[in-house]
Design an enzyme around this catalytic site. Structure first.
Site: not given
Ligand SMILES: *Cc1c(COP(=O)(O)O)cnc(C)c1O
Length: 371
Positions: A160, A188, A220
């Protein structure tokens, strides 16, 4: 209590600023079809789910979205969670426990690490993207404990804060050789990687035999909120029975599920969004290269610009905001000390002129090069 100053309180970005910090990779967050699906569902079915899934909170929009996510990821069944954070806590604590082993990449998302802590499994972290190290740890442990205890390798598909990819083919070989789960958090990559946006597995050509469990987030590239895990029917049923972050929490609002269904459809139908995103990534990287701005080799919309210190990262971020760009400074402990950076993320909602202007502003705001 004295503030320790690790994080700065969130500020609302000025409306006119261009956001190069969001994870809205396909530009779906503001898509009118999502808003319409959300509003229509809310008017018809209500706003909140009213209860947890296993009580009376599992609505038809949830069921339909789960079926569509299973089809999208090429797996037997998908299960919705309230967020990615909750999914990682729930899935890891359902699959491993005391006496088991969980291996994680050193740069994994914090929620995977917290999932391992909640599971009370033995946590070992291997050097970033080092599948050989993971295989060695796994082999040594199996030799010591025998075939019985469960083991898992959990990794981000795309990291990330760095934008690079996990070495999934080699991790899959290691996991299979030593009877371990391979759990890929593809937050991602879904919607972004692979010819049809099916994520890291599609990018590498790995099937559900190689990667038995994929976790995806909906906040995302799909522009909404929530998360899911997808895998074999029996494994998902096991997770239903064991994941406390699934059982003891209110289901996602049905309108959010409805909006996500619209997003999933658009993400598949409008492949121009991925093409445009990739073109912007190439353009950004080429411009930075010719301006002498050093970018690590990331093939994804996440482009980290290492600036050398927290102070420099914050100063550059403030200077960029003054020029109308939201670009956030990422500092320790989110990233290792000494690798403070600006995390630039590109979106299909951007255009070429905006990317070009960002590159010009970066040159001005990072004058002098890394400290
Ligand atoms: C954003 C993210 C999460 C958390 O997801 P949310 O729905 O925002 O709680 C988990 N793992 C990764 C790799 C992320 O980038």
């Amino acid at each position: 209590m004295r503030a320790v100053g690790r994080y700065r309180a969130a500020a609302v970005p000025p409306p006119a600023a261009i956001d190069f910090s969001s994870n809205d990779y396909l530009g779906l967050r503001r898509h009118p079809a999502l808003a319409a699906a959300l509003a229509e569902c809310a008017a018809r079915d209500g706003v909140g789910a009213g209860a947890a899934h296993l009580v009376s909170g599992h609505h038809s929009q949830h069921a339909a979205l789960e079926a569509e996510l299973a089809a999208f990821t090429g797996r037997e069944r998908a299960l919705l969670f309230g967020s990615g954070y909750l999914a990682n806590l729930g899935v890891l604590s359902a699959l491993v426990g005391r006496g088991d082993l969980i291996l994680q990449d050193r740069l994994n998302h914090a929620s995977l690490l917290d999932g391992a802590l909640l599971a009370r499994a033995r946590l070992r972290r291997y050097a970033h993207a080092d599948a050989t190290a993971a295989a060695t740890l796994l082999a040594d442990w199996r030799a010591r404990v025998g075939a019985q205890p469960a083991a898992a390798i959990a990794t981000d598909g795309v990291f990330s804060m760095d934008g690079d990819l996990a070495p999934l083919p080699a991790l899959a070989v290691a996991a299979r050789a030593h009877r371990a789960w391979l759990i890929v958090d593809d937050a991602h990559a879904l919607g972004v990687l692979g010819a049809t946006g099916r994520g890291s597995c599609e990018h590498y050509g790995l099937d559900s035999g190689a990667v038995p469990l994929v976790i995806g987030t909906l906040g995302k590239a799909f522009g909404t909120y929530g998360a899911f895990v997808a895998g074999e029917r029996d494994v998902i049923e096991w997770i239903v029975q064991r994941a406390r972050t699934y059982i003891y929490t209110t289901a996602l609002p049905p309108p959010v599920a409805a909006a996500t269904r619209a997003a999933l459809r658009i993400a598949q139908e409008e492949s121009w969004r991925r093409a445009r995103l990739n073109a912007l990534v190439q353009r950004f990287r080429a411009r930075c290269a010719s301006a002498g701005l050093p970018l690590p080799p990331s093939p994804t919309p996440i482009q980290p610009l290492l600036v050398g210190s927290a102070t420099r990262a914050l100063q550059a971020s403030d200077a960029l905001l003054a020029r109308g760009f939201v670009v956030k400074a990422i500092r320790a402990p989110t990233v290792p000390a000494g690798t403070e950076r600006l995390r630039i993320s590109l979106s299909a909602a951007h255009d070429e002129a905006q990317v070009d202007r960002l590159c010009d502003a970066l040159v001005e705001c990072i004058a002098g090069g890394p400290a």
